[in-house]
Structure formats: C-alpha cells, structure tokens
Design an enzyme around this catalytic site. Structure first.
Site, PDB file in Angstrom:
ATOM      1  N   THR A  44       1.964 -12.258 -15.178  1.00  0.00           N
ATOM      2  CA  THR A  44       2.447 -11.079 -15.891  1.00  0.00           C
ATOM      3  C   THR A  44       3.820 -10.624 -15.422  1.00  0.00           C
ATOM      4  O   THR A  44       4.435  -9.757 -16.045  1.00  0.00           O
ATOM      5  CB  THR A  44       1.456  -9.902 -15.743  1.00  0.00           C
ATOM      6  OG1 THR A  44       1.297  -9.600 -14.343  1.00  0.00           O
ATOM      7  CG2 THR A  44       0.107 -10.252 -16.353  1.00  0.00           C
ATOM      8  N   SER A  45       4.313 -11.201 -14.323  1.00  0.00           N
ATOM      9  CA  SER A  45       5.648 -10.847 -13.834  1.00  0.00           C
ATOM     10  C   SER A  45       6.161 -11.935 -12.903  1.00  0.00           C
ATOM     11  O   SER A  45       5.428 -12.844 -12.512  1.00  0.00           O
ATOM     12  CB  SER A  45       5.618  -9.500 -13.084  1.00  0.00           C
ATOM     13  OG  SER A  45       4.843  -9.614 -11.904  1.00  0.00           O
ATOM     14  N   ILE A  47       7.820 -15.008 -10.864  1.00  0.00           N
ATOM     15  CA  ILE A  47       7.888 -16.450 -11.068  1.00  0.00           C
ATOM     16  C   ILE A  47       6.707 -16.969 -11.874  1.00  0.00           C
ATOM     17  O   ILE A  47       6.787 -18.032 -12.481  1.00  0.00           O
ATOM     18  CB  ILE A  47       8.005 -17.214  -9.722  1.00  0.00           C
ATOM     19  CG1 ILE A  47       6.799 -16.971  -8.833  1.00  0.00           C
ATOM     20  CG2 ILE A  47       9.283 -16.832  -9.001  1.00  0.00           C
ATOM     21  CD1 ILE A  47       6.837 -17.765  -7.538  1.00  0.00           C
ATOM     22  N   GLY A  48       5.601 -16.211 -11.902  1.00  0.00           N
ATOM     23  CA  GLY A  48       4.478 -16.606 -12.744  1.00  0.00           C
ATOM     24  C   GLY A  48       4.824 -16.535 -14.212  1.00  0.00           C
ATOM     25  O   GLY A  48       4.471 -17.428 -14.997  1.00  0.00           O
ATOM     26  N   LEU A  95      -8.576 -10.915  -8.662  1.00  0.00           N
ATOM     27  CA  LEU A  95      -8.767 -11.874  -7.580  1.00  0.00           C
ATOM     28  C   LEU A  95      -9.367 -11.260  -6.316  1.00  0.00           C
ATOM     29  O   LEU A  95      -9.894 -11.983  -5.468  1.00  0.00           O
ATOM     30  CB  LEU A  95      -7.437 -12.557  -7.238  1.00  0.00           C
ATOM     31  CG  LEU A  95      -6.994 -13.635  -8.218  1.00  0.00           C
ATOM     32  CD1 LEU A  95      -5.509 -13.934  -8.059  1.00  0.00           C
ATOM     33  CD2 LEU A  95      -7.812 -14.910  -8.022  1.00  0.00           C
ATOM     34  N   ASN A 121      -0.674 -18.568  -8.223  1.00  0.00           N
ATOM     35  CA  ASN A 121       0.605 -17.918  -7.953  1.00  0.00           C
ATOM     36  C   ASN A 121       0.484 -16.446  -7.573  1.00  0.00           C
ATOM     37  O   ASN A 121       1.336 -15.926  -6.858  1.00  0.00           O
ATOM     38  CB  ASN A 121       1.502 -18.056  -9.197  1.00  0.00           C
ATOM     39  CG  ASN A 121       2.669 -17.093  -9.173  1.00  0.00           C
ATOM     40  OD1 ASN A 121       3.621 -17.273  -8.424  1.00  0.00           O
ATOM     41  ND2 ASN A 121       2.594 -16.050  -9.986  1.00  0.00           N
ATOM     42  N   TYR A 200      -4.083  -2.674  11.632  1.00  0.00           N
ATOM     43  CA  TYR A 200      -3.495  -3.316  10.445  1.00  0.00           C
ATOM     44  C   TYR A 200      -1.979  -3.341  10.512  1.00  0.00           C
ATOM     45  O   TYR A 200      -1.328  -2.331  10.764  1.00  0.00           O
ATOM     46  CB  TYR A 200      -3.936  -2.585   9.181  1.00  0.00           C
ATOM     47  CG  TYR A 200      -3.383  -3.179   7.904  1.00  0.00           C
ATOM     48  CD1 TYR A 200      -3.874  -4.385   7.416  1.00  0.00           C
ATOM     49  CD2 TYR A 200      -2.362  -2.538   7.192  1.00  0.00           C
ATOM     50  CE1 TYR A 200      -3.380  -4.942   6.245  1.00  0.00           C
ATOM     51  CE2 TYR A 200      -1.864  -3.080   6.024  1.00  0.00           C
ATOM     52  CZ  TYR A 200      -2.368  -4.277   5.554  1.00  0.00           C
ATOM     53  OH  TYR A 200      -1.864  -4.818   4.397  1.00  0.00           O
TER      54      TYR A 200
END
Length: 299
Positions: A44-45, A47-48, A95, A121, A200
């Site tokens: 959707t944005s 390099i994909g 994901l 990606n 974290y």
C-alpha cells in the site's frame, strides 16, 4: 573506496545495472508476466507499491494483502489507472495476528490460484512498545512471525506450482543490514520485551526482527534445497530509502535529516534492483522479476 564511489554515482555493475537503475528500466524488454501470480505484503506504500506497479505493468496477477482494506483499494486503483488490464486481488491481512494470517492463507487457497512469487515486504518500526494479540512484541510479530507463519503455510503451494509450470518459484524476504546491529541472546531479549516495556529499545527490537528474517531465509533455503524443490528464497537489503517505515516520527526533524541525506538516498523506484552485501547475498526484487521472465522465455 572506489567501489563505494561507483555505487553512489550509479555506475553499472557486472549485471549492467547500477544503484540508480529502476525496476521499470530493467524489465522494459521483458513485458510479459501474464502467467505469474505474486503475493506482495506491504504494497500500500513505499517499495511494496512500486514492486506491485512494475509487476502489474508487466502483466503479473497480483494479490495485495493489507491491514487497511481502504489503503489496499486505493493502491489497486492507482495501479489500475496506469495498467487498466491488470488483475489485482485485494485481501485482508494483519501480520501481527496469527489468526488473521491463517484466515488470509485459507482465503487464498480457496481461490485455486497458482503461486510463483511471494514477496514478504511489509515492515514496522515501532517507537512505542506494544504487544500483539498473541502476546508477542509488535515489531517482531509484524516483521517476522506473521511472515514466517504465512510463508510456511504457502510454501507447499509454491512447490506444487513450480513443479506443474516449470517456472522456478521465488520467495523474497525484505530484511535490512541493521540485522547486524543486534547482539546478545535473541530469545531471551524477545521474551523480555514481550513481557514489559522497561527493557524495550525500538532499534534493537527492529534489528532482532530483521535478524530473524535472515535466519528464516537461510534455514528455509537449506530445506528447499534438501527437498529438491524448484523454489528459491533470498533476503533483500533494499538500501537506505525514505518510505513510510518512519511514519511514527514524521515531522520537521525527520524531514531535515532526509533532505540533507537526499543525494545519498535511493528513490523508491531505484530500490528495486540488484544489491549485494558482504556475508549474505541480498538479491533485490528486480532479480526475481528478470529471472522469472528468463524462465518464461524458455517455456
């Protein structure tokens, strides 16, 4: 030093392409991928989107899974406006959720389509600590675990497709040279940051997820070779390029840093080309496009 200068200047390497070469330039003499089906996450944005656009322009059937169906439909509309005859299927996929991953794979299998290319990606750099619905730190869940499970559930279909068509299957895992920044016990650190946010560190968590991508790639490559499967899997280090990976830190400072570095950064279209790194060969997505075209020419 000389090689670095040549790289920055965009000088052509042994392949005939350089760092300034785009996927469209590489594939301009190979215009027919109509028999190829590709799944591209994160389309959707960034390099994909460019990967999807170029593959669609060459005729490939695309499956674009996305968390935001609106963003996926918008990406599809942009591609179709340029490539009216393209076949693009938009499907839901988060994901970071293993339930969503298994539902996506089941939906894909129900379509009865072949699968030649799987381009993992999608990526996330989470500045704020978060835990997925499965109890896993969010960056690791999104960048690695979701792709790992999805790939394992799809690899049988890819092996079958390659056997039936004679076209070698290609799995591309987009990693990063930042994977080398992680040190220490990976499992212990993941367990630690999956329990609480006190330890974290966003960069270290991102590096761990990218290191896991590399480990997965190497082990899957070994197993595919052991099986005698006509499917390859490779890692991609796309280089330094501004995409929406930095979206959580967009603002004046981010804009200034990227402006000052802009002459050394690659544009999104220039990312999709050959790139090699020491120790691990990262073969950029254009390699897979060209290789599939070469395989098609032999059929």
């Amino acid at each position: 030093m000389l090689e670095t200068v040549k790289y920055l200047l965009g000088s052509a390497g042994p392949s005939g392409f350089g760092s300034k070469t785009t996927a469209e330039q590489v594939t301009e003499n190979h215009a027919d991928l109509r028999s190829i089906t590709a799944i591209i996450t994160g389309a959707t944005s960034g390099i994909g989107t460019e990967t999807a656009r170029v593959l669609a322009k060459r005729g490939a059937r695309l499956v674009l899974p996305a968390r935001s169906m609106k963003a996926a439909e918008d990406a599809k509309a942009r591609i179709v406006s340029e490539c009216p005859d393209s076949e693009i299927i938009v499907m839901a996929l988060d994901l970071s959720s293993l339930n969503s991953v298994t539902n996506f794979v089941a939906h894909f299998h129900s379509l009865g389509l072949p699968l030649h290319l799987l381009i993992n990606n999608a990526g996330k750099f989470a500045h704020e600590h978060a835990i997925s619905e499965d109890g896993v730190e969010m960056t690791f869940a999104t960048n690695y675990l979701g792709h790992f499970v999805m790939t394992n559930l799809l690899v049988k279909k890819m092996v079958e497709t390659a056997k039936e068509t004679g076209v070698q299957g290609r799995i591309v895992n987009v990693s990063s040279s930042i994977h080398g920044w992680f040190s220490g016990d990976a499992i212990s650190y993941l367990a630690l940051i999956s329990r609480n946010k006190r330890h974290y560190d966003a960069t270290r968590a991102y590096a761990l997820s990218k290191l896991a991508n590399v480990f997965h790639t190497k082990e899957l490559a070994r197993r595919l070779q052991q099986m005698g499967a006509n499917v390859t899997v490779n890692c991609v280090h796309p280089g330094i390029v501004r995409t929406r990976l930095t979206r959580e830190r967009e603002g004046l400072l981010t804009d200034l840093v990227f402006f000052l570095a802009s002459k050394l950064l690659k544009t999104i279209p220039q990312v999709i080309k050959y790139k090699y790194e020491i120790k691990i060969v990262y073969t950029c997505i254009v390699f897979f496009i060209v290789s599939v075209v070469h395989d098609l020419d032999k059929i």
